[in-house]
Design a protein around this motif. Sequence first.
Motif, short mmCIF file in Angstrom:
data_model
loop_
_atom_site.label_atom_id
_atom_site.label_comp_id
_atom_site.label_asym_id
_atom_site.label_seq_id
_atom_site.Cartn_x
_atom_site.Cartn_y
_atom_site.Cartn_z
N PRO A 18 0.82 -1.21 0.00
CA PRO A 18 0.00 0.00 0.00
C PRO A 18 0.86 1.26 0.00
O PRO A 18 2.04 1.23 0.34
CB PRO A 18 -0.81 -0.12 1.30
N SER A 19 0.26 2.37 -0.39
CA SER A 19 0.96 3.65 -0.46
C SER A 19 0.08 4.74 0.13
O SER A 19 -1.09 4.86 -0.24
CB SER A 19 1.30 3.97 -1.92
N SER A 20 0.64 5.51 1.05
CA SER A 20 -0.13 6.62 1.62
C SER A 20 0.79 7.60 2.31
O SER A 20 1.96 7.31 2.58
CB SER A 20 -1.18 6.11 2.62
N ASP A 21 0.25 8.80 2.58
CA ASP A 21 0.99 9.79 3.35
C ASP A 21 1.17 9.34 4.79
O ASP A 21 1.92 9.96 5.55
CB ASP A 21 0.24 11.13 3.35
N PHE A 22 0.47 8.28 5.17
CA PHE A 22 0.50 7.82 6.56
C PHE A 22 1.53 6.71 6.80
O PHE A 22 1.73 6.28 7.93
CB PHE A 22 -0.89 7.33 6.97
N ASP A 23 2.20 6.26 5.73
CA ASP A 23 3.18 5.18 5.87
C ASP A 23 4.26 5.52 6.89
O ASP A 23 4.71 4.65 7.64
CB ASP A 23 3.83 4.86 4.52
N LEU A 24 4.70 6.77 6.89
CA LEU A 24 5.75 7.20 7.81
C LEU A 24 5.17 7.88 9.05
O LEU A 24 5.92 8.34 9.91
CB LEU A 24 6.70 8.18 7.10
N ASN A 25 3.84 7.94 9.12
CA ASN A 25 3.17 8.64 10.22
C ASN A 25 2.00 7.80 10.74
O ASN A 25 0.83 8.16 10.56
CB ASN A 25 2.65 10.00 9.74
N PRO A 26 2.29 6.67 11.38
CA PRO A 26 1.21 5.78 11.79
C PRO A 26 0.23 6.42 12.78
O PRO A 26 -0.91 5.96 12.90
CB PRO A 26 1.94 4.59 12.42
N GLY A 27 0.64 7.49 13.45
CA GLY A 27 -0.25 8.16 14.39
C GLY A 27 -1.27 9.06 13.74
O GLY A 27 -2.23 9.50 14.38
N LEU A 28 -1.07 9.37 12.46
CA LEU A 28 -1.99 10.23 11.73
C LEU A 28 -2.91 9.37 10.87
O LEU A 28 -2.46 8.48 10.17
CB LEU A 28 -1.23 11.20 10.81
N ARG A 29 -4.20 9.65 10.92
CA ARG A 29 -5.16 8.96 10.07
C ARG A 29 -6.22 9.94 9.61
O ARG A 29 -6.56 10.86 10.34
CB ARG A 29 -5.86 7.81 10.81
N PRO A 30 -6.78 9.73 8.41
CA PRO A 30 -7.86 10.62 7.97
C PRO A 30 -9.12 10.34 8.77
O PRO A 30 -9.28 9.24 9.31
CB PRO A 30 -8.04 10.24 6.50
N PRO A 31 -10.03 11.29 8.87
CA PRO A 31 -11.29 11.05 9.57
C PRO A 31 -12.05 9.89 8.95
O PRO A 31 -12.21 9.83 7.73
CB PRO A 31 -12.06 12.36 9.38
N ALA A 32 -12.49 8.95 9.77
CA ALA A 32 -13.15 7.74 9.26
C ALA A 32 -14.48 8.05 8.60
O ALA A 32 -14.95 7.30 7.74
CB ALA A 32 -13.35 6.75 10.40
N ASP A 33 -15.10 9.17 8.97
CA ASP A 33 -16.42 9.50 8.43
C ASP A 33 -16.35 10.37 7.18
O ASP A 33 -17.39 10.80 6.67
CB ASP A 33 -17.27 10.19 9.50
N LYS A 34 -15.14 10.63 6.70
CA LYS A 34 -14.99 11.48 5.53
C LYS A 34 -14.40 10.66 4.39
O LYS A 34 -13.21 10.32 4.41
CB LYS A 34 -14.08 12.67 5.86
N PRO A 35 -15.21 10.33 3.37
CA PRO A 35 -14.69 9.49 2.28
C PRO A 35 -13.60 10.21 1.49
O PRO A 35 -13.64 11.43 1.32
CB PRO A 35 -15.92 9.23 1.42
#
Length: 198
Positions: A18-35
């Motif tokens: 997988p690829s995401s801006d969160f790969d290096l930032n496991p503590g950051l996640r997008p809001p689950a209720d925002k597609p």
Amino acid sequence: MMDAETALRAALARPAGPSSDFDLNPGLRPPADKPLRPAAVLVPVWLREDGPRLILTKRSSHLKHHPGQIAFPGGKVDATDASAQAAALRETREEIGLPETRVEILGTLPVHETVTGFAITPFVGLIRGAFAPVPEAGEVEEIFTVPLSHVLSPVRFAIERRRWMGVWRRYYAVPYGPYYIWGATARILRGLADRVGQ
């Protein structure tokens, strides 16, 4: 050494994580209720006599999203687009003046989730022969190329950090001359570089 087209085709045939801006930032996640909003970009590899080069854009400093950043040509998938690939090719034509008929799509890279709420599908495409880029007025400040070998070498990438919304955020960067290639663009390229090197 194998040619760029052969190397890219072989890389795209290998498994990818997988690829995401969160790969290096496991503590950051997008809001689950925002597609996540669907977007698509072209990773345009220009096969030239002086060697294969990657085409990138510098976004206008007046744009709402990612002003002044280095990016692949591309953008949001519109309701009128037949597919994500069609969106990537349409945006590429609009942003750099490259007709859809000039692009040979080799395949896709993993969908990349951004911290700004987009799910980006990158398409790797080849361009052959002469091409005179035309930047889209108001959207693209500059079009430039980078040797493909530069962005396919993992040792050229660094992990850096900056504060974002009050917290430190780590990200990949692969600078080239005056161009600071970082964030989602660098992460997507790093994933491709890792697969080419396998």
